[in-house]
Enzyme design. Structure first.
Site, mmCIF file in Angstrom:
data_model
loop_
_atom_site.group_PDB
_atom_site.id
_atom_site.type_symbol
_atom_site.label_atom_id
_atom_site.label_comp_id
_atom_site.label_asym_id
_atom_site.label_seq_id
_atom_site.Cartn_x
_atom_site.Cartn_y
_atom_site.Cartn_z
ATOM 1 N N CYS A 86 -2.758 8.049 4.210
ATOM 2 C CA CYS A 86 -2.610 7.498 2.867
ATOM 3 C C CYS A 86 -3.886 7.662 2.049
ATOM 4 O O CYS A 86 -3.839 7.666 0.818
ATOM 5 C CB CYS A 86 -2.215 6.028 2.950
ATOM 6 S SG CYS A 86 -3.365 5.011 3.908
ATOM 7 N N GLU B 171 0.882 -1.168 0.000
ATOM 8 C CA GLU B 171 0.000 0.000 0.000
ATOM 9 C C GLU B 171 0.913 1.209 0.000
ATOM 10 O O GLU B 171 1.627 1.460 0.973
ATOM 11 C CB GLU B 171 -0.902 0.018 1.227
ATOM 12 C CG GLU B 171 -1.836 1.215 1.267
ATOM 13 C CD GLU B 171 -2.159 1.653 2.671
ATOM 14 O OE1 GLU B 171 -2.059 2.878 2.941
ATOM 15 O OE2 GLU B 171 -2.482 0.800 3.502
#
Length: 519
Positions: free
Chosen positions: A294, A255
């Site tokens: 994020c 990720e």
């Protein structure tokens, strides 16, 4: 204080230069850590040979009970964790709770989910299928827990949530977890794991913690192991290209960077409720964790005719946001996590300014302290004149409170801009138009791990653009890393090996009867 690592069932300190952890409000040191020259080969072997067999023997239901016990221990110490998050990460009360409670909530969710799974120790995919003319010759697929170790490399922004969302799924699957938190904020991860260890909940070797160090970690992994990485794309690519990772062909989920977008539908006017909720969501994503998420919104995609309306509304709301010491109950946004992140944000902003102009800047910020005393960074809103032909605004992520307004002429242009991030974790769309909502769901799903579509009906009740819910997959294609985490029981598949079993009808039925089907 000195932070230690928990390896081979012992608390250990490395040898060599120590790294200081600081309070980003005043840059004062609060702890030191050294993880160098620790025997990681032995630590990983201990997890594989001791933790793995013990977890696999328990079955899914009993492993779920362990998750619930971990969650209960963390709940007892929640207030202390929140204080640590304020001191080490510069979190406001809300930010700290977001991280700490996010980790606890994910553990509770998987504990509840796993409680229903029973005591089986493997998964099955049925029914059995006939392979040849012989009706007694059948095949089915079974999934057994990996017999290696799950290495979890986490980012600095969520030392609680980022850790426990991975650990919860790995332990439920029956795979020992080897956690490597980001050094800058590892104090919270350390304190949480220490409390769990002291409570003697888990079998030996089921949970390990490496704070600092880890340069040779990839050297000791094999084909039965896996890596779940959260962090920068550059670091992920470096680790994935490690010769041992390539040779062993181990599972590696990433990720990484993400230019997440928020799109205002062509139908929405400033008088509509959706417009107000659109502005509110952007400000929330800019200010929670000081934009260090994020999933935070980096690109604001709006009709050309609404650019000034959006910029003015954002300017007004951000001017009312108090920035300062998170211990002050009036403060709504704290500093970036440290001086290094402040420098990175400043440099990234300069890159974006080659294609966009700052329309809401530092002079609009409401500081309650002298920003020069710590890692403070005022929210910035930029505007890109020609986003369909720009490049940097779709490639460079400033990991902080920075977003760029991009105007579009047509609905198709809006969705094209949404996809120009090259693969993202999340995109949100605010629209009253069902047809545009349907088109957005189908078009944006190809380039986003998650698409949130909001109208007035769910505007007050949805979970939020930047909130990772354990029921949904977390990850994204392309530059976002290509990985997937959680998604309910879907998350278990990453920690299992699928194999086709070819055998007699009776033996295939025995596998079906004694395994757990997730169908």
């Amino acid at each position: 204080m000195q932070i230690k690592s928990y390896l081979c069932g012992q608390w250990l300190t490395g040898t060599g230069p120590e790294t200081e952890l600081t309070n980003p409000v005043n840059n004062q040191p609060i702890a030191t850590v050294c993880g160098q020259r620790l025997d990681l080969k032995s630590a990983l072997d201990f997890s594989r040979k001791t933790g793995g067999p013990a977890l696999r023997a328990l079955g899914y239901g009993k492993r779920a009970q362990l998750l619930r016990q971990i969650a209960d221990i963390l709940v007892e110490n929640r207030d202390r964790y929140n204080q640590i998050a304020q001191e080490n990460s510069g979190n406001t009360v809300g930010d700290a709770g977001f991280d700490v409670d996010g980790g606890i909530g994910t553990l509770k969710y998987y504990a509840s989910l796993g409680k229903k799974l029973g005591e089986q120790t493997y998964l099955v995919e049925g029914p059995a299928e006939q392979l040849t003319r012989d009706e007694n010759f059948k095949a089915l697929h079974i999934l057994t827990p990996l017999k290696g170790v799950a290495v979890h490399i986490n980012a600095f922004n969520f030392p609680s949530w980022g850790m426990w969302e991975k650990v919860a799924v790995a332990l439920l699957a029956g795979v020992p977890s080897f956690v490597k938190p980001a050094t800058a904020t590892c104090l919270l991860s350390y304190e949480m794991v220490k409390d769990v260890v002291e409570a003697n909940i888990l079998p030996a070797g089921a949970l390990s913690l490496l704070c600092g160090g880890g340069r040779d970690l990839m050297d000791h992994l094999g084909s039965d192991d896996l890596v779940a990485f959260t962090g920068s794309a550059d670091t992920a690519n470096m680790l994935r290209q490690h010769k041992n990772v390539i040779a062993s062909n181990l599972r590696f989920a990433v990720e990484a960077d993400s230019l997440n977008a928020c799109i205002l539908g062509p139908d929405v006017t400033p008088e509509d409720a959706e417009f107000e909720f659109f502005i509110k969501e952007i400000v929330r994503e800019l200010t929670v964790k000081a934009g260090q998420k994020c999933t935070a919104i980096r690109r604001i995609i709006v009709p050309k005719t609404r650019e000034q309306d959006v910029i003015s509304a954002l300017k007004d709301r951000l001017a009312k946001t108090t920035i300062g010491d998170p211990r002050d109950e009036n403060v709504r946004m704290g500093p970036l996590v440290n001086a290094a992140q402040l420098k990175a944000a400043e440099e990234g902003l300069k890159v974006l300014q080659t294609e966009a102009e700052v329309v809401v800047g530092e002079d609009n910020a409401n500081f309650s302290v002298d920003p020069a005393q710590g890692a403070f960074f005022a929210p910035r809103i930029l505007r890109c004149e020609n986003p369909l032909h720009a490049q940097k605004v779709h490639e460079v992520e400033v990991f902080g409170p920075v977003a760029t307004v991009m105007g579009y002429e047509t609905a198709d242009d809006a969705l094209t801009l949404g996809a120009m991030g090259g693969g993202s974790l999340a995109c949100s769309v605010f629209t009253r138009d069902d047809a545009f909502a349907h088109q957005a769901a189908l078009d944006l799903s190809a380039s986003h791990g998650r698409v949130l579509i909001v109208n007035e009906l769910i505007a007050k009740g949805h979970s939020g653009h930047g909130v990772v819910m354990p029921q949904c997959i977390h990850g994204g294609p392309g530059r976002a890393g290509g990985g997937e985490e959680m998604g309910g029981l879907r998350g278990l598949y990453f920690y299992h090996r699928r194999s086709a079993i070819q055998t007699t009808t009776d033996r295939a039925q025995m596998l079906l009867d004694q395994g757990l089907s997730l169908a």
